[in-house]
Design an enzyme around this catalytic site. Structure first.
Site, mmCIF file in Angstrom:
data_model
loop_
_atom_site.group_PDB
_atom_site.id
_atom_site.type_symbol
_atom_site.label_atom_id
_atom_site.label_comp_id
_atom_site.label_asym_id
_atom_site.label_seq_id
_atom_site.Cartn_x
_atom_site.Cartn_y
_atom_site.Cartn_z
ATOM 1 C CG ASN A 89 -1.765 1.229 1.346
ATOM 2 O OD1 ASN A 89 -1.929 1.967 0.385
ATOM 3 N ND2 ASN A 89 -2.324 1.455 2.523
ATOM 4 C CE LYS A 96 -0.132 3.356 4.830
ATOM 5 N NZ LYS A 96 0.086 3.544 6.283
ATOM 6 C CG HIS A 141 -5.602 1.744 5.565
ATOM 7 N ND1 HIS A 141 -5.147 2.722 6.424
ATOM 8 C CD2 HIS A 141 -4.561 0.896 5.371
ATOM 9 C CE1 HIS A 141 -3.875 2.468 6.725
ATOM 10 N NE2 HIS A 141 -3.503 1.380 6.099
ATOM 11 C CD GLU A 145 -3.024 -2.185 7.637
ATOM 12 O OE1 GLU A 145 -1.953 -2.266 7.046
ATOM 13 O OE2 GLU A 145 -3.803 -1.222 7.513
ATOM 14 N N GLY A 179 3.030 2.679 10.784
ATOM 15 C CA GLY A 179 3.919 3.820 10.592
ATOM 16 C C GLY A 179 4.606 4.296 11.854
ATOM 17 C CB SER A 194 5.891 -1.445 11.761
ATOM 18 O OG SER A 194 5.446 -0.114 11.956
#
Length: 247
Positions: free
Chosen positions: A12, A14, A92, A164, A170, A209
């Protein structure tokens, strides 16, 4: 992972990337033959048609639950399919938070994507406050239950779920393989309450991560069938290493 479910690694991007990154990934991925692995790249929609994908699939990062009309900025399932996508991420945490997407809206998007022949990658996961309060199962369970309010078990067959934990996206923090496995097993058991066969077939990815140095341990868990990769999906070498870890 089990031998019954083909592992999947999806990147992804983003709101990142440019034409040179598209070219680099197209070259690198087409040079590889990932036997027994499905690979998906999800760039910003504007870059989808720039890929020449031979060894991998393309996915959109979002899609509307509506077919067409006066909905500025949205893209329909037909539009993303015309751009070359056959997967789409829905729900998401960044969409849920930044755009106030509810469990019901996410379920509607997933249903629309599935109806159109796209494979939805449906994201679920909890915040740090939810985890610290001990409410992970209740929170994630509600996200999964909402899917059955919009889709039957037959319709859900073939979708992908991505767990997730929001606190690990992140941040550099990663759920331990055992923590991730615990929630993945819970999700699979929740699916099994509706349809045992569906639960065994459904691929559940881990995202949060994931890096080359922790991917193997995460993917080695029995209910983790691959990963939805964020930051590391912007580096060809890291993404390739993660893909290899999933085989």
């Amino acid at each position: 992972m089990t031998d019954n479910r083909t592992p999947l690694v999806a990147g992804n991007w983003k709101m990142n990337g440019d034409r040179s990154l598209v070219e680099a990934f197209t070259y690198s991925l087409n040079e590889q033959a990932f036997e027994g692995l499905d690979v998906v790249v999800c760039p910003p929609n504007g870059y989808l048609s720039m890929f020449n994908s031979e060894q991998f699939s393309l996915g959109a990062q979002d899609v509307s639950h509506l077919s067409n009309g006066a909905h500025t900025g949205d893209m329909s399932t037909d539009m993303v399919k015309e751009l070359g996508a056959n997967y789409v991420i829905v729900g998401h945490s960044e969409r849920r938070e930044d755009h106030n997407e509810t469990n019901l809206l996410v379920a509607k998007k997933a249903a629309k994507a599935k109806q159109a022949g796209l494979t939805p990658i449906i994201c679920v996961g909890e915040s740090l406050s939810v985890r610290e309060a001990g409410d992970v199962n209740a929170f994630v369970g509600e996200q999964v239950a909402a899917l059955f309010a919009e889709m039957s078990a037959d319709t859900l067959d073939g979708v992908v779920i991505a767990y997730e934990p929001i606190w690990a996206i992140g941040t550099g923090k990663t759920a331990s393989p055992e923590q991730a496995q615990e929630v993945h097993a819970f999700i699979r058991n929740t699916l099994a309450e509706h349809d045992a066969a569906l639960a065994q077939r459904t691929r559940i990815l881990y995202g949060g991560s994931v890096k080359p140095d922790n991917a193997k341990a995460l993917f080695g868990q029995p209910d983790i069938d691959g990963g939805l990769i964020g930051g590391a999906s912007l580096k060809t070498d890291d993404f390739m290493a993660i893909c290899q870890a999933a085989i």
